[in-house]
Design an enzyme around this catalytic site. Structure first.
Site, short mmCIF file in Angstrom:
data_model
loop_
_atom_site.label_atom_id
_atom_site.label_comp_id
_atom_site.label_asym_id
_atom_site.label_seq_id
_atom_site.Cartn_x
_atom_site.Cartn_y
_atom_site.Cartn_z
CB CYS A 115 96.02 165.69 88.02
SG CYS A 115 95.78 163.93 88.23
CB CYS A 125 92.98 161.70 89.65
SG CYS A 125 93.12 162.99 90.90
CE LYS A 185 73.46 192.80 87.57
NZ LYS A 185 73.42 191.96 88.75
CE1 TYR A 224 64.93 193.03 86.04
CE2 TYR A 224 65.12 193.92 88.26
CZ TYR A 224 65.25 192.87 87.36
OH TYR A 224 65.71 191.66 87.81
CD GLU A 265 66.90 199.56 84.66
OE1 GLU A 265 66.59 200.06 83.57
OE2 GLU A 265 66.29 198.62 85.19
CG ASP A 295 73.37 192.21 95.33
OD1 ASP A 295 73.08 191.18 94.70
OD2 ASP A 295 74.37 192.29 96.08
CE LYS A 323 77.97 192.97 89.02
NZ LYS A 323 78.28 191.57 88.81
CB CYS A 367 95.93 160.35 92.03
SG CYS A 367 96.42 161.22 90.53
CB CYS A 384 98.07 164.75 91.02
SG CYS A 384 96.45 164.80 91.79
S1 IVH Z 1 67.36 193.47 83.23
C1 IVH Z 1 67.07 190.38 79.81
N1 IVH Z 1 67.57 195.27 85.11
O1 IVH Z 1 70.56 191.13 87.34
C2 IVH Z 1 67.65 191.14 80.94
N2 IVH Z 1 68.23 193.05 85.63
O2 IVH Z 1 72.83 189.78 86.16
C3 IVH Z 1 66.79 191.17 82.13
N3 IVH Z 1 68.96 192.75 87.94
O3 IVH Z 1 68.88 188.21 86.42
C4 IVH Z 1 67.43 191.74 83.31
N4 IVH Z 1 68.64 194.82 88.59
O4 IVH Z 1 68.03 189.50 88.48
C5 IVH Z 1 67.77 193.99 84.78
N5 IVH Z 1 67.64 196.96 86.68
C6 IVH Z 1 67.82 195.69 86.35
C7 IVH Z 1 68.30 194.75 87.29
C8 IVH Z 1 68.51 193.43 86.87
C9 IVH Z 1 69.02 193.61 88.96
C10 IVH Z 1 69.36 191.34 88.02
C11 IVH Z 1 68.38 190.35 87.43
C12 IVH Z 1 69.18 189.58 86.41
C13 IVH Z 1 70.57 189.82 86.87
C14 IVH Z 1 71.55 189.67 85.72
#
Ligand code: IVH
Length: 708
Positions: A447, A453, A128, A236, A126, A130, A324, A432, A429
């Site tokens: 350093c 320092c 991710k 999610y 699914e 942002d 990612k 310092c 450094c």
């Molecule tokens: S699952 C135990 N699903 O990504 C795992 N997270 O980098 C629970 N996020 O803190 C997270 N989309 O804020 C999950 N489809 C998705 C997501 C997602 C965005 C975020 C979430 C998490 C962060 C981790």
């Protein structure tokens, strides 16, 4: 007296009476406040009563009064959000960057579960999102609390604001009695553009990206502002549940959809890693037209029983990973190189760039990592970037991924100016003047000035007060820098923070009379510092800023030793790097040899140890809470696994034993309580027999730890 009863325990009649009482007090307090009379109740008390009122209204929406204080216009702003301890910690995700990482993830899941490469294993994939994560708690179907992630353990209570987000139901039919829904709050591109246009018209600040805008809008103290800024929410995941939602991740997501949440339509079950990668590409193709920001694809093991067997590492689940999207790139000219000295003495080269836009953000600084990276060659003579060095005046490629600091990735030699000279990395450094040396095997020049320092000392202090460390309100990086050089009220080491108020009282030039400060802000600072004298052990260890000792490892070490006294005793005894204390430290899952060495070395180093001791003398260090092991038959016991396990892998066996409060050791000694011996057990079983240690086979062990 209804005022002393917890909201959750109020009967309907009591709630009605309490709402009437609160309305009277709050309406009066509000009048007084606006009439600028001497208020009868403090701001904190006012906020507390207002929250209580809101919580009761949430539980009994029908009892909400016509003159409800929550509808008061121009009410006093809250002076901050209250803190919420999550019933189940909010975790983050490990990252994968390419197909090989995804294959590794699949392999590690299979290995942990003891599944062969051909055994069937499904995942969901699914987008991710942002945005920022939010945890919504429903009790008997009513939304009672919304909390931000915070540090994963403790977040902020943003209930009033969450009530203004479309897509967050206030009530749910047929839900489990306790249901915590987790998901991402985000702002669509359209709403983001409109918000920034409005901000520009009204002279308000504009936001750099939709995520910042969503965070800024959700974290508004005035919930009416949140209401005026459209936010979306995708569910999610979940936290505490009084009953399971389903057997599978996909099934659970469908249930969340049935409850009225938006769930992402691009969520799909995949049966192979090839299918995962195909779905990743499909989502990547749609990325530009989705209308909201995503930064990758999340894969989760679909079978919830397997998820629960896989469990968590310190901050991330073993059953999920974020794949990612590749970073964004741009070319620009390198105008200079500055050297920054960090808290561990590392000399870090920073590229000063001709400003360039990378993925919507203007970048003028980027990291150049270390001296080898600039030279294009590592200590062993191996090539970096095909051996191309980087010189001031060069055209360089910059990239940024997510929130991380932009990096210089490549250089275009065809555009190199004739007069460009190779960069001479400093061996002293710049802060310092101490020698800056490279230890064997270390890519970083450091350093040697230690606490003399100023750069190291200030960076250590900044780290000490940072959010995941002591997190002292009103004492951030800027204030620490100022106090460090303050002639009347110097703060040179962390311990000095805790004597500030006393020293100020003895000074003529009082903080409260200084520019930028006042009676109230000074009093607030003293209160904020006092509040942090009591500090959990894990936070303290992280705050010390010892190299290699991150947040996760600090917490692992804290839970292992339990108290400061036990930790300090063990670390001191481990100084010679032999003996049971040293072995014990190395035996902590997540503590490697390098980390253990730096840790004991820091405590053995005189100046550093003095600084730590002086600090601890000022504090009340709170014991680390061990995992809940009530009723566990093996809590506190030391167990050793040997031979082949047939029902689970060694890693899973170890994780389960630790979750039940047992200590897992690699070798049998007098301290061993139980040896679990599978087929093929050899010398360890013999030794256990000699020492009279209780020995079980795998089934016997499972019987012991499985509740009847
Ligand atoms: S699952 C135990 N699903 O990504 C795992 N997270 O980098 C629970 N996020 O803190 C997270 N989309 O804020 C999950 N489809 C998705 C997501 C997602 C965005 C975020 C979430 C998490 C962060 C981790």
């Amino acid at each position: 007296m209804t005022e002393t009863i917890l909201v959750q325990d109020l009967s309907e009649d009591q709630a009605r009476a309490e709402l009437a009482r609160l309305a009277q007090i709050l309406l009066r307090a509000n009048d007084q406040y606006h009439a600028k009379d001497a208020p009868e109740i403090s701001d904190a008390e006012y906020d507390r009563l207002k929250r209580r009122n809101a919580e009761i209204e949430l539980r009994f929406p029908d009892l909400k009064r016509q003159d409800s204080p929550s509808e008061m216009v121009g009410a006093r702003p809250a002076d901050g959000f209250t803190k919420v301890t999550h019933a189940v910690a909010m975790m983050s995700l490990g990252n994968a960057f390419d197909a090989a990482d995804v294959a590794d993830f699949d392999r590690s899941v299979r290995k942990y579960l003891g599944l062969g490469a051909d055994a069937s294993l499904s995942y969901t994939a699914e987008p991710k999102i942002d945005g920022l994560s939010l945890s919504l708690r429903y009790e008997r179907g009513a939304l009672v609390q919304a909390a931000t992630r915070g540090d994963g353990q403790v977040g902020e209570n943003v209930t009033e604001n969450a009530l203004n987000i479309q897509g967050i139901p206030h009530h749910i039919e047929n839900a489990p009695a306790i249901l915590e829904v987790r998901g991402e709050v985000y702002m669509s591109h359209r709403d983001f553009d409109a918000l920034n246009a409005r901000q520009a018209e009204t002279g308000g600040k504009s936001f750099a990206n939709p995520r910042n805008a969503a965070a800024g809008s959700l974290r508004q103290l005035d919930a009416r502002i949140t209401r005026s800024r459209p936010l979306g929410f995708f569910a999610y995941a979940w936290g505490e549940l009084s009953e399971p939602l389903s057997d599978t991740q996909m099934g659970a997501i469908r249930r969340l959809g049935d409850f009225g949440f938006d769930t992402n339509a691009l969520t799909q079950v995949c049966d192979t890693t090839d299918q995962l990668l195909a779905h990743y590409r499909l989502i990547e193709e749609q990325r530009a037209t989705l209308g909201y920001d995503i930064d990758g694809v999340v894969y989760k093991v679909d079978d919830l029983a397997l998820q629960s067997r896989l469990g968590f590492r310190s901050t991330t689940p073993r059953w999920a990973i974020a794949h990612k999207f590749p970073a964004e790139l741009a070319w620009t000219r390198l105008e200079g190189i500055d050297i920054q000295v960090g808290r561990t003495g590392a000399l870090s080269p920073v590229a000063r760039l001709h400003p360039v836009t990378v993925g919507g953000v203007v970048v003028s600084n980027a990291t150049l990592h270390n001296e080898d990276y600039i030279a294009g060659r590592n200590a062993k003579g191996g090539e970096i970037r095909d051996g191309k060095d980087i010189r001031i005046g060069d055209w360089v490629q910059v990239y940024r991924a997510g929130d991380v600091i932009p990096k210089v990735a490549d250089v275009d030699l065809s555009k190199r100016p004739d007069n460009a000279v190779a960069y001479d990395f400093p061996t002293r450094c710049p802060e310092c003047g101490s020698d800056a040396i490279r230890e064997e095997g270390d890519a970083v020049r450091r350093c040697t000035g230690g606490l003399i320092c100023p750069a190291q000392a200030v960076e250590k202090l900044k780290h000490f007060v940072s959010r995941k460390a002591f997190d002292i309100d009103g004492l951030g990086a800027r204030q620490v820098e100022a106090f460090y050089v303050d002639p009347d009220l110097p703060v040179k080491t962390p311990a000095d923070i805790f004597t500030l108020q006393k020293r100020d009282a003895a000074n003529l030039n009082k903080l409260a009379n200084r520019k930028g400060w006042g009676v109230q802000s000074a009093a607030n600072l003293w209160a904020a510092i006092e509040e942090k004298r009591a500090i959990p052990l894990g936070r303290l260890l992280f705050a010390l800023g010892i190299r290699h000792l991150g947040e996760a490892a600090s917490n692992l070490i804290a839970t292992h030793y339990g108290s400061w006294e036990a930790f300090e005793r063990a670390i001191t005894a481990a100084a010679d790097r032999t003996g049971p204390e040293w072995e014990e430290l190395l035996g902590i899952d997540g503590v490697g040899e390098v980390m253990a060495q730096t840790l004991v070395a820091s405590f053995a180093q005189q100046a550093e140890r003095q600084s730590i001791d002086a600090l601890v003398a000022q504090l009340d260090v709170q014991d680390a809470t061990k995992p809940k092991t009530e009723g566990s038959p093996v809590a506190g016991l030391t167990v050793v696994f040997t031979g082949t396990l047939e029902k689970m892998t060694r890693a899973e066996a170890k994780a389960r034993a630790e979750a039940l409060g047992a200590k897992v050791s690699g070798s049998v000694s007098k301290k061993t309580d139980i040896l679990i011996a599978g087929p093929g057990a050899g010398s360890k079983a013999k030794k256990a027999a000699e020492l009279g240690v209780r020995t079980l086979d795998e089934d016997g062990w499972l019987q012991l730890i499985t509740p009847a």
